[in-house]
Scaffold this active site. Structure first.
Site, PDB file in Angstrom:
ATOM      1  N   LYS A 111       1.035  -1.259   0.209  1.00  0.00           N
ATOM      2  CA  LYS A 111      -0.103   0.243  -0.050  1.00  0.00           C
ATOM      3  C   LYS A 111       0.808   1.296  -0.226  1.00  0.00           C
ATOM      4  O   LYS A 111       0.112   2.402  -0.831  1.00  0.00           O
ATOM      5  CB  LYS A 111      -1.039  -0.007   0.959  1.00  0.00           C
ATOM      6  CG  LYS A 111      -1.991  -1.283   1.027  1.00  0.00           C
ATOM      7  CD  LYS A 111      -3.414  -0.731   2.318  1.00  0.00           C
ATOM      8  CE  LYS A 111      -4.487  -1.589   2.274  1.00  0.00           C
ATOM      9  NZ  LYS A 111      -5.280  -1.834   3.367  1.00  0.00           N
ATOM     10  N   LYS A 192      -5.096  -8.914  -5.875  1.00  0.00           N
ATOM     11  CA  LYS A 192      -6.355  -8.760  -5.112  1.00  0.00           C
ATOM     12  C   LYS A 192      -7.162  -7.884  -5.286  1.00  0.00           C
ATOM     13  O   LYS A 192      -7.390  -7.150  -5.972  1.00  0.00           O
ATOM     14  CB  LYS A 192      -6.230  -9.669  -3.965  1.00  0.00           C
ATOM     15  CG  LYS A 192      -6.132  -8.156  -3.143  1.00  0.00           C
ATOM     16  CD  LYS A 192      -5.804  -8.870  -1.368  1.00  0.00           C
ATOM     17  CE  LYS A 192      -6.588  -6.729  -0.889  1.00  0.00           C
ATOM     18  NZ  LYS A 192      -6.758  -6.868   0.589  1.00  0.00           N
ATOM     19  N   LYS A 195     -10.888  -3.175  -2.299  1.00  0.00           N
ATOM     20  CA  LYS A 195     -11.730  -1.181  -2.298  1.00  0.00           C
ATOM     21  C   LYS A 195     -10.970  -0.418  -3.357  1.00  0.00           C
ATOM     22  O   LYS A 195     -11.206   0.708  -3.812  1.00  0.00           O
ATOM     23  CB  LYS A 195     -12.252  -1.198  -0.917  1.00  0.00           C
ATOM     24  CG  LYS A 195     -12.821  -1.868  -0.560  1.00  0.00           C
ATOM     25  CD  LYS A 195     -13.963  -1.580   0.698  1.00  0.00           C
ATOM     26  CE  LYS A 195     -13.847  -2.277   1.590  1.00  0.00           C
ATOM     27  NZ  LYS A 195     -12.606  -2.915   2.632  1.00  0.00           N
TER      28      LYS A 195
END
Ligand code: AQP
Length: 328
Positions: A111, A192, A195
């Site tokens: 991230k 994956k 969101k």
């Protein structure tokens, strides 16, 4: 009864990965265990966010969680920031885990990669997640495969704390489904479904219009072989393996057997679209019903927070005493 805790971030609309990887288990476990489920808004501010959107996403998420079948009479659903014990135990957890352990967390690396300004909380949030779990003396944590490493850290933190200061925490175990544990992005099946993905073309939202769902599945990236086979470890077949895994998670037919049912990708995609839509239509109609009564939603969250606080404050008080804080 075993105790269960799990959380989900209000960082966007719920997608099929969240549902198949974790939320379905939240619902099925309610009759088997004493369940605490949290909308983890403290985690949602570890990345850039919009305050109004966060408030809306929190309400939308609560609505969705009740719509998929969480029963407020038997499960405790609450918003994390309504229970201040989470932030307090997080500090104790930051003083239990090490910089080296946090540096090894792959989610932080994924991230934070390429971001100019990474918030310090993105680095320390696994310590908050350990606090979330340990506050409820949790036995099992139903999560998707991506959370495996964080649960390991929570286990290590619990054992280390107990060894150093006395038995306060239960050492939790992860509960990861056999199929659907890592639903992949339909446009990039090596990544994956997430969101916070930059494009929503590869995501199926629980509250998505059926015609859009059908379109997204039809356009899902596969390969040019047109041979329906379940080979999850072969990157070339990642797209079709992902579709078969979703099919399997919704029908309980093993993915290898599901592969034998289809002679080409078109047939698999059109049946899968039907199954996904049929499943989500039921949830969507419940979302509509629950959205009609926003004050009832807030009332239920208030009750959930009061129940969660009662449990969390007792564990926190034991942890503070064990670590050597003077009682006020
Ligand atoms: N693709 C996935 N397949 C299976 N399970 C998944 N989960 C998330 N993505 C998949 C599981 O859903 C639960 C809630 O996740 P979260 O929102 O708290 O955080 P996340 O894992 O970081 O999920 P996202 O969708 O990728 O959100 P963002 O983009 O905001 O980080 C967890 O149990 C997770 O394992």
């Amino acid at each position: 009864m075993p105790r269960i805790f799990s959380g989900i971030q209000p960082s966007g609309s719920v997608h099929l990965g969240n549902y198949l990887g974790a939320l379905r288990n939240w619902v099925s476990e309610q009759h088997e265990a004493d369940c605490y489920y949290s909308i983890v808004d403290l985690h949602a501010i570890t990345a850039e966010h919009n305050p109004e959107a966060l408030r809306d996403a929190t309400k939308e998420l609560a609505t969705t969680l009740f719509a998929i079948g969480l029963d407020p009479d038997i499960s405790c659903l609450f918003v994390q920031s309504h229970v201040p014990e989470h932030a307090q135990l997080a500090w104790i957890m930051e003083s239990t885990v090490t910089f080296g352990e946090l540096s090894r967390m792959t989610q932080f690396k994924d991230k934070g990669r390429g971001e100019e300004k990474v918030r310090a909380s993105l680095f320390t949030y696994p310590a908050l997640m350990a606090a979330d779990i340990l506050l409820y003396r949790t036995d099992k944590v139903p999560v998707g495969d991506d959370q495996r490493q964080h649960i390991e850290l929570a286990r290590d933190a619990a054992a280390r704390f107990n060894n150093a200061y006395g038995e306060v925490f239960t050492v939790p175990e992860s509960m990861i489904p056999k199929v659907g544990a890592r639903v992949m992005d339909l446009q990039n099946p090596l990544k994956k479904m997430s969101k916070s993905s930059s494009s929503d073309a590869g995501l199926i939202y629980l509250n998505e219009d059926p015609s859009r769902i059908a379109k997204k599945i039809k356009r899902a990236v596969t390969d040019t072989e047109n041979k329906v086979a379940y080979e999850p470890t072969n990157p070339a077949k990642a797209g079709v393996s992902n579709l078969l895994e979703i099919y399997s998670a919704l029908t309980s037919i093993p993915p290898e057997d599901a592969a034998d049912r289809f002679s080409n990708y078109g047939a698999l995609k059109s049946e899968l679209a039907e199954i996904v839509i049929e499943h989500l239509t039921v949830i969507q109609s419940r979302i509509k019903d629950i959205s009609g009564d926003p004050s009832e939603l807030l009332r239920l969250l208030k009750i959930g927070a009061a129940k969660a606080r009662a449990t969390a404050s007792s564990t926190l008080s034991d942890a503070k005493s064990a670590i050597g804080f003077l009682a006020p």
